[in-house]
Design a protein around this motif. Structure first.
Motif, PDB file in Angstrom:
ATOM      1  N   GLU A 225      23.488  15.360  -5.023  1.00  0.00           N
ATOM      2  CA  GLU A 225      24.012  15.357  -3.666  1.00  0.00           C
ATOM      3  C   GLU A 225      23.275  14.425  -2.716  1.00  0.00           C
ATOM      4  N   ASP A 226      22.107  13.954  -3.103  1.00  0.00           N
ATOM      5  CA  ASP A 226      21.343  13.138  -2.162  1.00  0.00           C
ATOM      6  C   ASP A 226      20.391  12.219  -2.927  1.00  0.00           C
ATOM      7  N   TYR A 227      19.589  11.473  -2.166  1.00  0.00           N
ATOM      8  CA  TYR A 227      18.612  10.546  -2.739  1.00  0.00           C
ATOM      9  C   TYR A 227      17.281  10.742  -2.033  1.00  0.00           C
ATOM     10  N   THR A 228      16.219  10.320  -2.718  1.00  0.00           N
ATOM     11  CA  THR A 228      14.921  10.173  -2.081  1.00  0.00           C
ATOM     12  C   THR A 228      14.449   8.745  -2.347  1.00  0.00           C
ATOM     13  N   VAL A 229      13.829   8.150  -1.350  1.00  0.00           N
ATOM     14  CA  VAL A 229      13.327   6.777  -1.481  1.00  0.00           C
ATOM     15  C   VAL A 229      11.848   6.854  -1.828  1.00  0.00           C
ATOM     16  N   HIS A 230      11.485   6.408  -3.016  1.00  0.00           N
ATOM     17  CA  HIS A 230      10.079   6.544  -3.379  1.00  0.00           C
ATOM     18  C   HIS A 230       9.257   5.296  -3.139  1.00  0.00           C
ATOM     19  N   GLU A 231       9.909   4.153  -2.859  1.00  0.00           N
ATOM     20  CA  GLU A 231       9.109   2.948  -2.654  1.00  0.00           C
ATOM     21  C   GLU A 231       9.989   1.823  -2.131  1.00  0.00           C
ATOM     22  N   VAL A 232       9.364   0.921  -1.351  1.00  0.00           N
ATOM     23  CA  VAL A 232       9.999  -0.330  -0.942  1.00  0.00           C
ATOM     24  C   VAL A 232       9.068  -1.463  -1.344  1.00  0.00           C
TER      25      VAL A 232
ATOM     26  N   LEU B  49       4.033   6.603   4.686  1.00  0.00           N
ATOM     27  CA  LEU B  49       3.962   6.968   6.101  1.00  0.00           C
ATOM     28  C   LEU B  49       5.079   6.301   6.902  1.00  0.00           C
ATOM     29  N   ALA B  50       5.376   5.033   6.579  1.00  0.00           N
ATOM     30  CA  ALA B  50       6.445   4.320   7.290  1.00  0.00           C
ATOM     31  C   ALA B  50       7.799   4.968   7.033  1.00  0.00           C
ATOM     32  N   LEU B  51       8.040   5.389   5.797  1.00  0.00           N
ATOM     33  CA  LEU B  51       9.311   6.026   5.465  1.00  0.00           C
ATOM     34  C   LEU B  51       9.464   7.362   6.194  1.00  0.00           C
ATOM     35  N   VAL B  52       8.412   8.154   6.178  1.00  0.00           N
ATOM     36  CA  VAL B  52       8.466   9.458   6.850  1.00  0.00           C
ATOM     37  C   VAL B  52       8.683   9.277   8.352  1.00  0.00           C
ATOM     38  N   GLU B  53       7.975   8.335   8.954  1.00  0.00           N
ATOM     39  CA  GLU B  53       8.093   8.104  10.390  1.00  0.00           C
ATOM     40  C   GLU B  53       9.518   7.703  10.774  1.00  0.00           C
ATOM     41  N   ALA B  54      10.201   6.997   9.856  1.00  0.00           N
ATOM     42  CA  ALA B  54      11.573   6.551  10.115  1.00  0.00           C
ATOM     43  C   ALA B  54      12.606   7.605   9.730  1.00  0.00           C
ATOM     44  N   GLY B  55      12.157   8.757   9.268  1.00  0.00           N
ATOM     45  CA  GLY B  55      13.091   9.814   8.893  1.00  0.00           C
ATOM     46  C   GLY B  55      13.781   9.578   7.563  1.00  0.00           C
ATOM     47  N   VAL B  56      13.167   8.778   6.692  1.00  0.00           N
ATOM     48  CA  VAL B  56      13.736   8.504   5.366  1.00  0.00           C
ATOM     49  C   VAL B  56      13.185   9.527   4.375  1.00  0.00           C
ATOM     50  N   PRO B  57      14.038  10.232   3.637  1.00  0.00           N
ATOM     51  CA  PRO B  57      13.528  11.199   2.655  1.00  0.00           C
ATOM     52  C   PRO B  57      12.716  10.488   1.581  1.00  0.00           C
ATOM     53  N   THR B  58      11.530  11.023   1.311  1.00  0.00           N
ATOM     54  CA  THR B  58      10.640  10.434   0.313  1.00  0.00           C
ATOM     55  C   THR B  58       9.845  11.565  -0.323  1.00  0.00           C
ATOM     56  N   PRO B  59       9.387  11.421  -1.564  1.00  0.00           N
ATOM     57  CA  PRO B  59       8.687  12.533  -2.217  1.00  0.00           C
ATOM     58  C   PRO B  59       7.475  13.027  -1.424  1.00  0.00           C
ATOM     59  N   ASP B  60       7.265  14.335  -1.440  1.00  0.00           N
ATOM     60  CA  ASP B  60       6.127  14.941  -0.756  1.00  0.00           C
ATOM     61  C   ASP B  60       4.838  14.415  -1.379  1.00  0.00           C
TER      62      ASP B  60
ATOM     63  N   ASP C 114       0.858  -1.188   0.000  1.00  0.00           N
ATOM     64  CA  ASP C 114       0.000   0.000   0.000  1.00  0.00           C
ATOM     65  C   ASP C 114       0.895   1.239   0.000  1.00  0.00           C
ATOM     66  N   LYS C 115       0.804   2.039  -1.037  1.00  0.00           N
ATOM     67  CA  LYS C 115       1.695   3.194  -1.171  1.00  0.00           C
ATOM     68  C   LYS C 115       1.509   4.204  -0.047  1.00  0.00           C
ATOM     69  N   VAL C 116       0.288   4.328   0.474  1.00  0.00           N
ATOM     70  CA  VAL C 116       0.055   5.260   1.576  1.00  0.00           C
ATOM     71  C   VAL C 116       0.807   4.788   2.817  1.00  0.00           C
ATOM     72  N   LYS C 117       0.639   3.506   3.172  1.00  0.00           N
ATOM     73  CA  LYS C 117       1.324   2.957   4.341  1.00  0.00           C
ATOM     74  C   LYS C 117       2.837   2.981   4.141  1.00  0.00           C
ATOM     75  N   ASN C 118       3.270   2.725   2.920  1.00  0.00           N
ATOM     76  CA  ASN C 118       4.689   2.761   2.577  1.00  0.00           C
ATOM     77  C   ASN C 118       5.265   4.149   2.841  1.00  0.00           C
TER      78      ASN C 118
ATOM     79  N   ALA D 109      15.353   2.435   5.194  1.00  0.00           N
ATOM     80  CA  ALA D 109      14.088   2.130   4.520  1.00  0.00           C
ATOM     81  C   ALA D 109      13.656   0.702   4.794  1.00  0.00           C
ATOM     82  N   SER D 110      14.612  -0.213   4.802  1.00  0.00           N
ATOM     83  CA  SER D 110      14.306  -1.607   5.114  1.00  0.00           C
ATOM     84  C   SER D 110      13.753  -1.733   6.530  1.00  0.00           C
ATOM     85  N   ASP D 111      14.418  -1.107   7.481  1.00  0.00           N
ATOM     86  CA  ASP D 111      13.956  -1.146   8.873  1.00  0.00           C
ATOM     87  C   ASP D 111      12.568  -0.522   9.005  1.00  0.00           C
ATOM     88  N   ALA D 112      12.312   0.525   8.228  1.00  0.00           N
ATOM     89  CA  ALA D 112      11.040   1.251   8.334  1.00  0.00           C
ATOM     90  C   ALA D 112       9.842   0.365   8.020  1.00  0.00           C
TER      91      ALA D 112
END
Length: 298
Positions: free
Chosen positions: A252-259, A95-106, A89-93, A226-229
């Protein structure tokens, strides 16, 4: 080791795993979920004596429920139902990334066409509209104008299924014509590749060209986080390069868009120097051994 494989179709990925498992003299029980009945109390005969179950279901709904049953039967499953539920579920995905402090698209989530249109206007054009459940880049839309937004939103609103009435609106990330797929086991990368295309979608399933990619320290950090998230396991972590520096000509950096939890790896295996199925089976063996040790000490 006696391994059960949940599947609905045997693709090249599954053939690679089956071949590696059998070459090591592991017993494999193929469990076709299309033909199976999962009782809420009694496990099917196919589950008897299994050391581990590997989920390779093609359909997300089957994956989520079949792994729940495997766990209910007290059979260790890769990946577990909690991981499947978050990753499918992309929504849950997100939210999990944001909660773990992983940069992900707004991202915004809206439940009506009018609210979704407001989000789209606030993001500006282009932006992206995605289904909350789906893979291989299907039903994803890059929206370039208000007219396009209105037409696509109306189309989704009339499709009928409730998931189409959950509007997942995301900023458009200006990536360098490619993204990065990392296959990881409990946050440890097995191999990585770039997927390059002139199209804004760079999925291998959409025909993107693939090549190996060397992960730097920042990418390694984000793959682990991201894996831990999402709960760990055998995962595909997708990153995009961001923060282009015109002076250095580098990002200079990365964003994680999906796991991804039922990750495909045939394309990665073709371009990587790593024997991917061998590395995956190494990890499966270690998982089964640790589960066995835990039972002995319990």
């Amino acid at each position: 080791m006696k391994v059960g494989m949940l599947y609905s179709r045997i693709r090249k990925d599954e053939k690679l795993l089956l071949s590696e498992l059998r070459e090591r003299d592991h017993e494999v029980v193929k469990i076709d979920v299309r033909k199976q009945q999962f009782n809420i109390s009694d496990a099917p005969a196919e589950f008897e004596g299994l050391d581990l179950v590997v989920d390779r279901c093609l359909a997300t709904s089957r994956s989520v429920y079949a792994t729940k049953f495997a766990a209910a039967y007290d059979v260790p499953v890769v990946n577990g139902p909690d991981v499947a539920e978050v990753c499918s579920d992309k929504v849950k995905n997100s939210l999990a990334l944001v909660e773990a402090g992983v940069p992900t698209p707004d991202t915004d989530v809206a439940f009506t066409k009018d609210a979704a249109l407001e989000s789209i206007e606030e993001f500006g054009y282009p932006c992206v509209l995605k289904p909350v459940v789906g893979s291989w880049g299907r039903l994803m839309a890059k929206i370039d104008s208000r007219d396009a937004a209105e037409a696509i939103l109306e189309h989704k609103e009339t499709l009928g299924h409730y998931e189409h009435k959950i509007f997942y609106v995301q900023e458009f990330v200006e990536k360098p014509g490619r993204d990065i797929r990392v296959l990881a086991v409990d946050g440890e990368p097995v191999a990585a590749m770039v997927r390059s295309s002139d199209h804004w979608l760079t999925n291998a399933a959409k025909g993107a060209e693939t090549n190996t990619f060397e992960l730097d320290d920042r990418a390694l950090e984000l793959v682990e986080k991201a894996s831990d998230a999402v709960g760990g396991g055998l995962l595909g972590v997708d990153l995009m390069e961001v923060g282009y520096d015109a002076d250095t000509g580098e990002f200079e950096d990365y964003t994680v868009h999906e796991v991804n939890h039922t990750v495909e790896f045939k394309a990665l295996n073709e371009v990587s120097d790593v024997d991917v199925p061998a590395a995956v089976v190494d990890w499966l063996e270690s998982k089964a051994a640790s589960e066995s040790d835990a039972e002995v000490t319990a």
